[in-house]
Design a protein around this motif. Structure first.
Motif: not given
Length: 49
Positions: A18-24, A26-27
């Protein structure tokens, strides 16, 4: 006898890639918005005096 919950074996699959680049990103945008808002309110406060 009834089987307890511990006796049952469940197959839980966890997705490892899972990739959390989009979440980072957005934050970071939300944090930047908060900082810009506070700085602009601070300069409005200083301008009044």
């Amino acid at each position: 006898m009834a089987k307890t919950e511990l006796d049952r074996k469940s197959n839980i699959e966890v997705e490892d890639d899972s990739s959390l680049k989009g979440t980072l990103v957005s934050v970071f945008f939300v944090g930047l918005f908060i900082v810009v808002t506070w700085v602009s309110v601070y300069f409005v406060f200083l301008d009044r005096f």
